[in-house]
Scaffold this active site. Sequence first.
Site, PDB file in Angstrom:
ATOM      1  N   HIS A 413     -66.246  29.861   4.831  1.00 26.43           N
ATOM      2  CA  HIS A 413     -67.086  28.978   5.635  1.00 26.43           C
ATOM      3  C   HIS A 413     -66.609  29.086   7.073  1.00 26.43           C
ATOM      4  CE1 HIS A 413     -67.786  26.418   1.776  1.00 26.43           C
ATOM      5  NE2 HIS A 413     -68.636  27.432   1.854  1.00 26.43           N
ATOM      6  N   GLU A 416     -64.841  26.172   9.243  1.00 22.74           N
ATOM      7  CA  GLU A 416     -63.615  25.531   8.765  1.00 22.74           C
ATOM      8  C   GLU A 416     -62.415  26.292   9.329  1.00 22.74           C
ATOM      9  OE1 GLU A 416     -64.179  25.554   4.560  1.00 22.74           O
ATOM     10  OE2 GLU A 416     -65.820  24.102   4.630  1.00 22.74           O
ATOM     11  N   HIS A 509     -59.875  26.225   2.604  1.00 23.58           N
ATOM     12  CA  HIS A 509     -61.085  25.590   3.138  1.00 23.58           C
ATOM     13  C   HIS A 509     -60.702  24.420   4.030  1.00 23.58           C
ATOM     14  CE1 HIS A 509     -64.461  27.368   0.709  1.00 23.58           C
ATOM     15  NE2 HIS A 509     -63.415  27.805   0.026  1.00 23.58           N
ATOM     16  N   GLU A 582     -58.165  22.425   0.194  1.00 24.50           N
ATOM     17  CA  GLU A 582     -58.966  21.797   1.242  1.00 24.50           C
ATOM     18  C   GLU A 582     -58.040  21.079   2.221  1.00 24.50           C
ATOM     19  OE1 GLU A 582     -62.339  21.727   1.449  1.00 24.50           O
ATOM     20  OE2 GLU A 582     -63.011  22.437  -0.505  1.00 24.50           O
TER      21      GLU A 582
END
Length: 898
Positions: A413, A416, A509, A582
Amino acid sequence: MPMFSSNRRNDIPALEYDMNPYESFMKKHLQHYGYYTGRNASFRQSYQNFADWDQVTSFGAEVSDSDSESDDLKNSRSDSHRERDDTRTTQLIYSFKEGKMVPRLREPRQLYAINNKELGPQQTARWPSEIEVLPDRVKHISNGSNGEPEPFYKRTGEEHTPWIKGEDNGGEVVYEYEPRNTPFFMRSRVGGYRGEDLRAYIYELSDPNDPTLIFESRFESGNLAKVIKVGPYSYELWLRPDYYTGKHTQWYYFRVTNTRANVTYRFTIVNFMKSDSLYNHGMRPLMYSDKNAAQKKLGWVRCGSEIAYYKCNMRYVSGKSERCHYALTWTCQFPYNNDTTYFAHCYPYTYTDLQDYLLNITNDPIKSRICKQRMLCRTLAGNLVYVLTITSPTNDSEQNKMKKGVVLTSRVHPGETNASLMMKGFLDFLTGTSADAKLLRDTFVFKIVPMLNPDGVVVGNYRCSLAGRDLNRNYKTVLKESFPSVWHTKNMIRRLKEEREIVVYCDLHGHSRKRNIFIYGCENRFRPERRLRERIFPVMLSRNASDKFSFDACKFKVQKSKEGTGRIVMWNMGIMNSYTMEATFSGSNLGKKKGYHFSAADLESMGYDFCDTLLDYCDPDSTKAEQILVELEERMKQEILQQMQKIGQTTVVSPSDIDLDDYYTSGLESSDGGSDSSVSDGLPVHLQYLAEQLPKKKKRLKSKKERDKERTPSKKTTQATAIQEPIRLKPISVIKGIPFEGKTSDRPGTAHQKSHESHKMSASPTGHIRYTTVRPKSRDDRTNGGIPIFTQERSDERAVKKSDYLEAITNAYLQNGVLRAEDLQQQDVPHLRYSSRQGQQSPLPEGPCESHQKAFAASYVANTLGLKASWLPGRLQTIKRVHFHPRLPHSRSPEAEP
C-alpha cells in the site's frame, strides 16, 4: 553474371563475412547507437585491460587477491578466451580443476550494470505519460524534533468545524491539477507528460505583498488536486483519489510557499471517506520547513492546533446512494517569511529514496558481499521491483541448505510510509556489524522485497496500483501481467519453500484507525499440534518492544473476505507464522511512550526489535517458547470461561475444566477490521473497461416447445431422480376416506377450515396413519401454507395473549359473583376452553373448534352481563357477530340485547 562483384564487395567495409549473420546484424544495430564507432574510446581506455573491466562489471568472478597473476592463471584465462571465441557465447567461463578445463556459467552481473557512483537510466522513476511532473527532485533530511517526544493533541471540545463553502460560495481557486482523463493506465515514460499544454493552474501573485499561499504537489508521491481560498488565511483542500479509481483519499503530501511568519493559517481537507480517524484521538499532521532544515538541521515535526475530524456538508455518490465526505481541519503558524514548507500524513519515503538506500549498500564493500540485489520484476509502468537476499556467504553447500528462510515484504500500500521506515530499520540492523546481526545471517536466508508497489508510491496513491486495484487482495491471481509484483513474490516464496523451511513471513503495513504496533496472524485451530503456536512470536515481540507493540491488539481470525491477502495465501502454502504487521500512523498508549507520537527513529527501532525476536524464537533452548505456550493456553481458557458466563452457561466453573479441543473457536475474537479494500477487489480496470465495450449478446427467445419442456420434466429425468435418491416413508392422514399427504397444515383451505379439521382429527376415532413413498418437501423460510414463519409466530403469540385475557376475565367474574358457578354446570353451557395449553379436551366428541369456543365465551359473558360486546376492551371490541357450532345450543347475539 554474379550479383556482387569483388569491387562492390570491397566498397562495403561494414559487412564482415567472417561473422555469423546474427552477430553481423547485432553489430550494425549497435553501431547505429554509437557503439564500435570510436565514441566510447575514452571509457574503454579508463580500464587497462579486460581483467580490470571484468573485476568491475562481473559479479562473483574469481579474481586473485594479489596484483600479479600466476602464469597458469593467465594461460587458463587465455584458454578460456579461446574457448569462448570457439563457442560464440559470453555466458560460459572456463577454469582449471584437477588438470582439466571445466566450463561453468558466469555469475549474474550487477543489476542492470548499476554504476558505482550514481543510478543508471534503467533505475529512473517512470510515470504514466499523462501526468505532469516537476523536473526538480524533492529531498528532506531525516532528523526530526531534536529527539524530543511529540505529545498527542488534546481536544478541548471547542474546536471550530468550518462549513465547506467551495468556489460556488465565494471561494477562489488558487491551485488545481487534474490529469488528462484516461480510463486506465496505457503507457509510461521517464518524467511523465512532456507536452507544452500544461493543465495545472497555479495562482500568480499580483504583487510582493500578496499574502496568498502558492501550493504545489506535482512531485514524487505528492497528492493534492485542488485548493480554494475561502478567507485571507483560510484554505479548503481537495485530495486526488488513487489513479483510475474514485476512492481512497487518505494520503496527502504537498508544499506551500510565500509564507508569512506569526500568522495563523487554517487548512481544511474536505474529501476524506473514512468515518473515523486517528485525528480524532490526538494525531497531528507533519510539517517540514526548508529553512529549519538548513539552519537548525530540523526535519519533520508534528504541528497543528484546533484539530478536528468531522462529517462535513460535501457529499459524493457511492453506488446508488450518496454519502457524506469527512473533513480534517487544523491551524498552524509558519516560523519564517517566504519559506518553503511541506505537509504530509506520515513521514514520506519515495521510490527514489529506496534506490538511494540500495545504492549505498551496493557501494559499501562489506554490505555488498552479504546483500545481493536482483530485479524481481517490472511493474506496469516499468519501474523495478527489487528483491534482496541477505545471508552470510559460504562455500559449504550443506551448511547453506541447513539455513531456514525468512521473508519480509513492504509497501504493498503506497500511502503506508511507516512500513518503509520499519523495513529500513530491519535492513540497517541486518547488514550491520553486530554479533546478533552476524548470527542472524549465519542462521537464516532472508528474502526481502522492500517496495511491492513502486508505481503507486511514485504517483502518490494511498492504496492501489496503476491497475486500479489493491495488490494485497490479489495474491491468488493468475493475471501475471496485471499484478506482476505480487505474482512474482508468491512464486519466489514457493521456490524458496521447496529449498528450505520458512520460519516467518511478514508483510509490513500502516494502520489509520488504531494506535500502537500489532500483528494479524492466522489461527491453527484445526491442527491441535499447532494450536496457539502462531501466537508465540507476537508475545515475544511484545516483550521486546513493550512500549510500542501491543499483543492485546493482535488478531488471528481468518476471514473469507481477506483470503486474497499475502498473509492468508502464504499460510495456505504451509507457512505457520504468516503475519501482517501493522504500525499506527499516530503513536503509543503503552509504557513510557504513552501519549506520544511515533518518530521515524521509533519506527526504525521496531525493525531492530523484530530481529531480536527472531533470535529468541529460534533459540535452541525452547524453554521460553514452551512457557509462553502454557501462558497462552491459560489465557485462552479464561476467555472461554468469560464468554460462557456471558451467555449463561454455568456448567463449567473453572478454567481447568475447559478442554480446548471442545471449546476453542474462532468466534472468541473479533475480526481484523479497519480495512476498506474490499471495494478495490476485482479485475483490473482495463479489463473491466474492455468488458464494458464488448457488444452484449441478445437474449434468445425460447420457443413454446422449449418452455413447455422446462415446465414438464421428462420421464428420463424423473426416473433418474428416483434411482439416485433414496425413498423415504412419509405419513398420510385420512379424513373422511380421502387421503392427504403431509401435515394437517399442508391441506388446502383457509386457516379456519384447517383448525376445524385438526379438531376433528384429534377427536375422531376414524383417523389413522399409513405410509407412502412420496418424497418430502424441502424446508425453507415459509410454512407449507405459504405464510412466512415470523408472521405465523406473531399470530400464535396474539392468540395466546387473547386466550389468557379471556381466562382471566372469566375468573374475575366468577370471584365477584357476576357469573354463577352453577350456570357453568348446566348442559346448555359449553365448556369454556380458551387455550389448548391447559391439556383439557372438549367433553363433546364433536365439540366446537378452538376459535369458536373463544368467540362463544366472549358472547356468553356479554349476554350474561347485559352489555354489548363493544364494551369489552382490546380485540373483543371488534366482535359484532358470532357464529356457533351447529351442535351447540345457540345463545343470544350481542346485537339482539336491548
